[in-house]
Design a protein around this motif. Sequence first.
Motif, PDB file in Angstrom:
ATOM      1  N   PHE A  90       0.837  -1.206   0.000  1.00 26.75           N
ATOM      2  CA  PHE A  90       0.000   0.000   0.000  1.00 26.75           C
ATOM      3  C   PHE A  90       0.875   1.260   0.000  1.00 26.75           C
ATOM      4  CE2 PHE A  90      -3.179   3.038   1.354  1.00 26.75           C
ATOM      5  CZ  PHE A  90      -4.322   2.559   0.751  1.00 26.75           C
TER       6      PHE A  90
ATOM      7  N   SER B 101      -7.193   1.528   5.513  1.00 29.16           N
ATOM      8  CA  SER B 101      -8.173   1.962   6.517  1.00 29.16           C
ATOM      9  C   SER B 101      -8.051   1.158   7.814  1.00 29.16           C
ATOM     10  CB  SER B 101      -9.586   1.778   5.968  1.00 29.16           C
ATOM     11  OG  SER B 101      -9.773   2.638   4.884  1.00 29.16           O
TER      12      SER B 101
ATOM     13  N   ILE C  80     -13.950  -3.521  -7.600  1.00 29.64           N
ATOM     14  CA  ILE C  80     -13.523  -2.812  -8.817  1.00 29.64           C
ATOM     15  C   ILE C  80     -12.327  -1.922  -8.469  1.00 29.64           C
ATOM     16  CG2 ILE C  80     -14.241  -1.252 -10.666  1.00 29.64           C
ATOM     17  CD1 ILE C  80     -17.095  -2.154 -10.291  1.00 29.64           C
TER      18      ILE C  80
ATOM     19  N   PHE D  87      -2.697  -4.061  -6.952  1.00 30.20           N
ATOM     20  CA  PHE D  87      -3.719  -4.443  -5.966  1.00 30.20           C
ATOM     21  C   PHE D  87      -4.607  -5.575  -6.510  1.00 30.20           C
ATOM     22  CE2 PHE D  87      -3.587   0.147  -4.143  1.00 30.20           C
ATOM     23  CZ  PHE D  87      -2.477  -0.188  -3.383  1.00 30.20           C
TER      24      PHE D  87
ATOM     25  N   GLU E 100     -10.914  -2.297 -13.429  1.00 33.10           N
ATOM     26  CA  GLU E 100     -11.722  -1.322 -14.173  1.00 33.10           C
ATOM     27  C   GLU E 100     -11.809  -0.079 -13.310  1.00 33.10           C
ATOM     28  OE1 GLU E 100     -13.132  -1.033 -16.980  1.00 33.10           O
ATOM     29  OE2 GLU E 100     -13.635  -2.997 -17.795  1.00 33.10           O
TER      30      GLU E 100
ATOM     31  N   PRO F 129     -10.877   8.172  -4.123  1.00 33.35           N
ATOM     32  CA  PRO F 129     -10.754   9.594  -3.761  1.00 33.35           C
ATOM     33  C   PRO F 129     -11.623  10.504  -4.630  1.00 33.35           C
ATOM     34  CG  PRO F 129      -8.790   8.841  -4.913  1.00 33.35           C
ATOM     35  CD  PRO F 129      -9.675   7.642  -4.798  1.00 33.35           C
TER      36      PRO F 129
ATOM     37  N   PHE G 154     -11.564  11.575   2.842  1.00 27.64           N
ATOM     38  CA  PHE G 154     -10.793  12.361   3.801  1.00 27.64           C
ATOM     39  C   PHE G 154     -11.148  13.840   3.760  1.00 27.64           C
ATOM     40  CE2 PHE G 154      -8.021   8.636   2.719  1.00 27.64           C
ATOM     41  CZ  PHE G 154      -8.441   7.905   3.822  1.00 27.64           C
TER      42      PHE G 154
HETATM   43  C1  LIG Z   1      -7.913   5.413  -0.139  1.00 30.59           C
HETATM   44  S1  LIG Z   1      -7.477   3.956  -1.104  1.00 30.59           S
HETATM   45  C2  LIG Z   1      -8.581   2.837  -0.246  1.00 30.59           C
HETATM   46  C3  LIG Z   1      -8.053   1.452  -0.175  1.00 30.59           C
HETATM   47  C4  LIG Z   1      -8.830   0.501   0.719  1.00 30.59           C
HETATM   48  N1  LIG Z   1     -10.225   0.414   0.338  1.00 30.59           N
HETATM   49  C5  LIG Z   1      -8.738   0.916   2.169  1.00 30.59           C
HETATM   50  O1  LIG Z   1      -9.743   1.404   2.704  1.00 30.59           O
HETATM   51  O2  LIG Z   1      -7.682   0.738   2.780  1.00 30.59           O
HETATM   52  C6  LIG Z   1      -8.298   4.259  -2.668  1.00 30.59           C
HETATM   53  C7  LIG Z   1      -8.265   3.079  -3.655  1.00 30.59           C
HETATM   54  O3  LIG Z   1      -9.099   3.417  -4.779  1.00 30.59           O
HETATM   55  C8  LIG Z   1      -8.449   3.001  -5.994  1.00 30.59           C
HETATM   56  N2  LIG Z   1      -9.042   3.834  -7.076  1.00 30.59           N
HETATM   57  C9  LIG Z   1      -8.802   5.147  -7.328  1.00 30.59           C
HETATM   58  N3  LIG Z   1      -9.603   5.573  -8.325  1.00 30.59           N
HETATM   59  C10 LIG Z   1     -10.375   4.521  -8.698  1.00 30.59           C
HETATM   60  C11 LIG Z   1     -11.426   4.333  -9.663  1.00 30.59           C
HETATM   61  N4  LIG Z   1     -11.823   5.347 -10.454  1.00 30.59           N
HETATM   62  N5  LIG Z   1     -12.015   3.129  -9.753  1.00 30.59           N
HETATM   63  C12 LIG Z   1     -11.626   2.090  -8.963  1.00 30.59           C
HETATM   64  N6  LIG Z   1     -10.639   2.199  -8.042  1.00 30.59           N
HETATM   65  C13 LIG Z   1     -10.019   3.389  -7.905  1.00 30.59           C
HETATM   66  C14 LIG Z   1      -6.968   3.217  -5.708  1.00 30.59           C
HETATM   67  O4  LIG Z   1      -6.140   2.470  -6.567  1.00 30.59           O
HETATM   68  C15 LIG Z   1      -6.901   2.737  -4.229  1.00 30.59           C
HETATM   69  O5  LIG Z   1      -6.733   1.342  -4.160  1.00 30.59           O
END
Ligand SMILES: C[S@@+](CC[C@H](N)C(=O)[O-])C[C@H]1O[C@@H](n2cnc3c(N)ncnc32)[C@H](O)[C@@H]1O
Length: 196
Positions: A15, A32, A79, A85, A103, A128, A159
């Motif tokens: 991560f 998280s 997704i 990941f 995707e 995000p 956040f």
């Molecule tokens: C804040 S991390 C959260 C990771 C995990 N769910 C956690 O809570 O620890 C955001 C995740 O969203 C993925 N991500 C960002 N934009 C995305 C999108 N448009 N569609 C799918 N995944 C996306 C990133 O690669 C990352 O794994």
Amino acid sequence: MPNTSRSRTKELMLFAGNFLRHPRMLGSIIPSSRYLVDQVLQPIVWERAHVIVEYGPGVGTFTAEILRRMRPDAHLVAIETNSDFVRFLRASLPDPRLHVVQESAAEVQSVLRRLGLAPARYIISGIPLGSMPEPVRADIAGKTRAALEPGGAFLVYQFTARALPSLQRAFGYVERGFERRNFPPAQLFVCAADAI
Ligand SMILES: C[S@@+](CC[C@H](N)C(=O)[O-])C[C@H]1O[C@@H](n2cnc3c(N)ncnc32)[C@H](O)[C@@H]1O
């Protein structure tokens, strides 16, 4: 369900390494916390959830807990855009109920169609939204609403509160929460067509 290749150290390193490469896509340097997972999943009525979608599972902090709590005959569609990941999740969570798809969240409707699944009861999101351009955020919010079954809900953690107006435009009802024990502290939004 056996969970043989999941190690906390491996998850944290994967991560953090990806955060250094894609800070805006991840938003946080660590996955998280247990506090956030519990609060985000709290509104879910598990007996009613036959199809659940998770956007942005990362190393699977929510994914593993959703699999632990969900019905034995339910489907979880994770997704994720990040290929590291996706590979990690497929190797570390070998559960036939889990479909890991590389995707964007914007493709949720076509992903469900391709898998032959009904609209989702719950869509859980940690992507995000706040750092995305407004049209992209609005597009994902609208497509998410269309991918939910009647009575379904979109459970969001962020956040910042930047995504709130887009969520309010797409959904009739948005309830707010806050989890200060997470790092960084997180805003929660429970979004539905009507009050739940
Ligand atoms: C804040 S991390 C959260 C990771 C995990 N769910 C956690 O809570 O620890 C955001 C995740 O969203 C993925 N991500 C960002 N934009 C995305 C999108 N448009 N569609 C799918 N995944 C996306 C990133 O690669 C990352 O794994």
